[in-house]
Design a protein around this motif. Structure first.
Motif, short mmCIF file in Angstrom:
data_model
loop_
_atom_site.label_atom_id
_atom_site.label_comp_id
_atom_site.label_asym_id
_atom_site.label_seq_id
_atom_site.Cartn_x
_atom_site.Cartn_y
_atom_site.Cartn_z
N LYS A 51 -70.42 14.37 -46.79
CA LYS A 51 -69.36 15.30 -46.40
C LYS A 51 -68.08 14.57 -46.01
O LYS A 51 -68.11 13.43 -45.55
N VAL A 52 -66.96 15.26 -46.21
CA VAL A 52 -65.64 14.68 -45.94
C VAL A 52 -65.53 14.19 -44.50
O VAL A 52 -65.05 13.07 -44.26
N LEU A 53 -65.96 14.98 -43.55
CA LEU A 53 -65.85 14.58 -42.14
C LEU A 53 -66.69 13.34 -41.86
O LEU A 53 -66.24 12.44 -41.14
N VAL A 68 -54.12 10.26 -43.56
CA VAL A 68 -54.85 11.22 -42.73
C VAL A 68 -55.04 10.54 -41.38
O VAL A 68 -55.71 9.51 -41.28
N VAL A 69 -54.43 11.08 -40.33
CA VAL A 69 -54.47 10.44 -39.02
C VAL A 69 -55.39 11.14 -38.03
O VAL A 69 -55.76 10.56 -37.01
N GLU A 70 -55.80 12.36 -38.33
CA GLU A 70 -56.74 13.10 -37.48
C GLU A 70 -57.53 14.05 -38.36
O GLU A 70 -56.96 14.70 -39.23
N LEU A 71 -58.83 14.12 -38.10
CA LEU A 71 -59.65 15.08 -38.84
C LEU A 71 -60.86 15.44 -38.00
O LEU A 71 -61.61 14.57 -37.56
N ARG A 72 -61.00 16.72 -37.78
CA ARG A 72 -62.17 17.27 -37.09
C ARG A 72 -62.27 18.73 -37.52
O ARG A 72 -61.32 19.27 -38.09
N PRO A 73 -63.40 19.37 -37.28
CA PRO A 73 -63.48 20.79 -37.65
C PRO A 73 -62.31 21.57 -37.04
O PRO A 73 -61.97 21.37 -35.86
N ASN A 74 -61.69 22.40 -37.84
CA ASN A 74 -60.59 23.28 -37.43
C ASN A 74 -59.27 22.57 -37.15
O ASN A 74 -58.34 23.19 -36.65
#
Length: 163
Positions: free
Chosen positions: A2-4, A39-45
């Motif tokens: 998964k991407v995350l 991409v500097v931040e990634l989390r659900p929502n």
């Protein structure tokens, strides 16, 4: 994978990992690479993508072109959607509404946000997007509307194998 999960693994190697993830994610939709995104931040929502101000994204007056900003907002939305959507659902963009509020005369941070309740069933999801200069001024604000539907049985099986 998964991407995350990929993002979390990549960012364990701070600079190189983030750059590698941004490049790999950009290759899924090569047009994203025209803005040299990070991409500097990634989390659900939530997702945030940096668009560096350089001549390749300038308009005729030397500011960041609004289409480059829209591209960054769409990339942030896509990263958010991929890291948030339940495995039994799929998404596709349906429309975009943006307001141009100020000149983009610096590096831009493009963010996308949703609420957890937005992803509980098929239907429409409004992803709130915003682009901000380094001084905190919002230059673009809007919504990217997604159509969310159930995956077909075959897609669910493939998704489970890939995840």
């Amino acid at each position: 994978m998964k991407v995350l999960d990929l993002y979390e693994r990549a960012t364990k190697v701070p600079v190189v990992g983030r750059a590698a993830f941004s490049l790999a994610f950009g290759l899924k939709a090569p047009y994203f690479l025209t803005i040299a995104p990070s991409v500097v931040e990634l989390r659900p929502n939530h997702a945030a993508v940096r668009i560096r101000k350089w001549w390749g994204v300038h308009n005729h007056i030397g500011t960041v072109h609004v289409i480059a900003i829209a591209n960054g907002l769409e990339m942030a939305m896509g990263a958010l959607a991929e890291s948030t959507i339940p495995a039994e659902l799929r998404w596709i963009p349906k429309g975009m509404e943006l307001e141009y509020l100020a000149m983009a005369d610096s590096t831009i941070l493009a963010t996308a946000d949703t609420d957890p309740a937005d992803w509980t069933q098929p239907g429409e999801v409004d992803v709130r997007v915003e682009a901000t200069r380094v001084d905190g001024t919002v230059v673009v604000r809007g919504v990217i509307r997604l159509h969310v539907s159930e995956r077909k049985k075959r897609e669910r099986t493939l998704s489970a194998v890939a995840g």
